[in-house]
Design a protein around this motif. Structure first.
Motif: not given
Length: 206
Positions: A48-76
């Motif tokens: 679900r996070i992958r879909d947001i960070v790689l395929h979301h059509r709108g703008h994602v703030d860079p800090r939000a992007e970094a936090l999303l990757y970290a959230a995915d990483r923690a759970h993974h």
């Protein structure tokens, strides 16, 4: 049996998936338990996070992007990687925290040290035993992606200067940790690269 954590890094188009598959098959043939996974992704939450960070059509703030990757990483790490390592398995992973440092740190021009600290906190300090950096000129990597004739994700679609910063960041990371990184010329034949990877993995398993 000792677990081993192997990650593949590099700009998009360098052949990480191909090399991960070859290593997986070689290890399975040798009787090892192998868990092959990727980031972002690797879990239901991660996809679900992958879909947001790689395929979301709108703008994602860079800090939000970094936090999303970290959230995915923690759970993974908590639910897939660490349990496999504790069982003595070999985890082969497409991208890890070095990608965040390169893509969000250098590519998005965030503070690389902050990005790394965030990932280390998320993973309780877990680093790979072997990180294979498949290095290729970003223009050559882009030509490979173009040849695949697939739609680009958000990162693949970035301009050349973004990918040049990412490649340079990967090389700096490898220079700083030569004991962990194996840097390979991704322009070389697939089997030649696979053999170099097997040699390094064999050394670490021993």
């Amino acid at each position: 049996m000792t677990g081993l954590f192997v990650t593949f890094e590099g700009v998009d188009g360098v052949g990480k998936t191909t090399q991960a598959a070859l290593l997986e098959q070689w290890l399975r043939d040798a009787g090892r338990e192998v868990v092959r996974t990727r980031e972002p992704g690797g879990t239901e939450v991660g996809e679900r996070i992958r879909d947001i960070v790689l395929h979301h059509r709108g703008h994602v703030d860079p800090r939000a992007e970094a936090l999303l990757y970290a959230a995915d990483r923690a759970h993974h790490i908590a639910t897939v990687v660490q349990p496999a390592l504790e069982r003595g398995g070999v985890v082969i992973q497409d991208r890890y925290l070095d990608s965040s440092v390169a893509y969000q740190g250098a590519g998005r021009v965030l503070d690389a040290d902050d990005v790394r600290r965030l990932s280390l906190w998320a993973t309780e300090g877990l680093l790979p035993d072997v990180t294979v950096l498949l290095d290729l000129d970003e223009a050559d990597a882009r030509r490979r992606l173009d040849a695949d004739d697939k739609p680009f994700d958000r990162l693949e679609a970035e301009k050349a200067d973004f990918h040049a910063r990412v490649r340079a960041a990967f090389l700096r990371l490898a220079e700083a940790e030569p004991e962990r990184f194996l840097v390979v010329d991704a322009a070389q034949p697939v089997e030649w690269i696979a053999e170099l990877v097997r040699v390094r993995v064999t050394e670490r398993l021993a």
